[in-house]
Design a protein around this motif. Structure first.
Motif, short mmCIF file in Angstrom:
data_model
loop_
_atom_site.label_atom_id
_atom_site.label_comp_id
_atom_site.label_asym_id
_atom_site.label_seq_id
_atom_site.Cartn_x
_atom_site.Cartn_y
_atom_site.Cartn_z
N LEU A 94 0.80 -1.23 0.00
CA LEU A 94 0.00 0.00 0.00
C LEU A 94 0.83 1.27 0.00
N ASP A 95 2.16 1.11 0.01
CA ASP A 95 3.07 2.25 0.03
C ASP A 95 2.78 3.17 1.23
N LEU A 96 2.72 2.55 2.42
CA LEU A 96 2.50 3.28 3.67
C LEU A 96 3.57 2.86 4.67
N ASP A 97 3.74 3.64 5.72
CA ASP A 97 4.66 3.23 6.79
C ASP A 97 3.98 2.17 7.63
N GLU A 98 4.78 1.21 8.10
CA GLU A 98 4.23 0.13 8.94
C GLU A 98 3.58 0.68 10.20
N ASP A 99 4.17 1.72 10.80
CA ASP A 99 3.60 2.26 12.04
C ASP A 99 2.24 2.91 11.79
N ARG A 100 2.03 3.46 10.59
CA ARG A 100 0.71 4.03 10.25
C ARG A 100 -0.33 2.92 10.16
N ILE A 101 0.09 1.77 9.64
CA ILE A 101 -0.82 0.63 9.53
C ILE A 101 -1.16 0.10 10.91
N GLN A 102 -0.16 0.03 11.77
CA GLN A 102 -0.38 -0.42 13.14
C GLN A 102 -1.41 0.49 13.84
N ILE A 103 -1.23 1.79 13.69
CA ILE A 103 -2.16 2.76 14.29
C ILE A 103 -3.55 2.62 13.67
N TRP A 104 -3.60 2.38 12.36
CA TRP A 104 -4.90 2.21 11.70
C TRP A 104 -5.66 1.05 12.33
N PHE A 105 -4.99 -0.08 12.55
CA PHE A 105 -5.64 -1.25 13.16
C PHE A 105 -6.06 -0.95 14.60
N GLN A 106 -5.22 -0.23 15.32
CA GLN A 106 -5.57 0.18 16.69
C GLN A 106 -6.85 1.00 16.69
N ASN A 107 -6.90 1.99 15.80
CA ASN A 107 -8.07 2.87 15.71
C ASN A 107 -9.31 2.10 15.24
#
Length: 134
Positions: A94-107
């Protein structure tokens, strides 16, 4: 300084009173920056704002595309707690940072919890209201 060909020479000195060094949310300092903004190019303004927001401890908000959200939602349906390997693969795809994905799942998990709580509340409320009407 009479040379008008270089607009950067016309930046007033007040701009160099860099609010990053004393930005404890001081509105006066921020106002000085805003007054200077017309002397900067759009990209300079953006990076300056970004620096300011970084100083306040916030990073710029990530805007996910529809496609990215669709993929993340599909993964979430199968697994709401993806491990690092899945998150890193998603980050690559998805061309995103892994930490952004982690936060997305948290949210997203928080959103699910919240909607569950709200539906429980509505159920109780409806039961209570209907029992009052009987």
């Amino acid at each position: 300084l009479g040379d008008d060909s270089n607009p950067h020479l016309q930046i007033p000195v007040v701009c160099y009173e860099n609010p990053l060094f004393h930005a404890n949310g001081n509105p006066v300092q921020e106002e000085k920056v805003l007054k200077c903004e017309k002397y900067f190019s759009v990209t300079e303004r953006l990076s300056f704002k970004r620096e300011l927001s970084w100083y306040r401890g916030r990073r710029p908000r990530t805007a996910f595309t529809r496609n990215q959200i669709e993929v993340l939602e599909n993964v979430f349906k199968m697994n709401s707690y993806p491990g690092i390997d899945i998150r890193e693969e998603l980050a690559r795809k998805l061309d995103l940072d892994e930490d952004r994905i982690q936060i997305w799942f948290q949210n997203r998990r928080a959103k699910l919890k919240r909607s569950h709580r709200e539906s429980q509340f509505l159920m109780v409320k409806n039961t209570f209201t209907s029992s009052l009407l009987e």
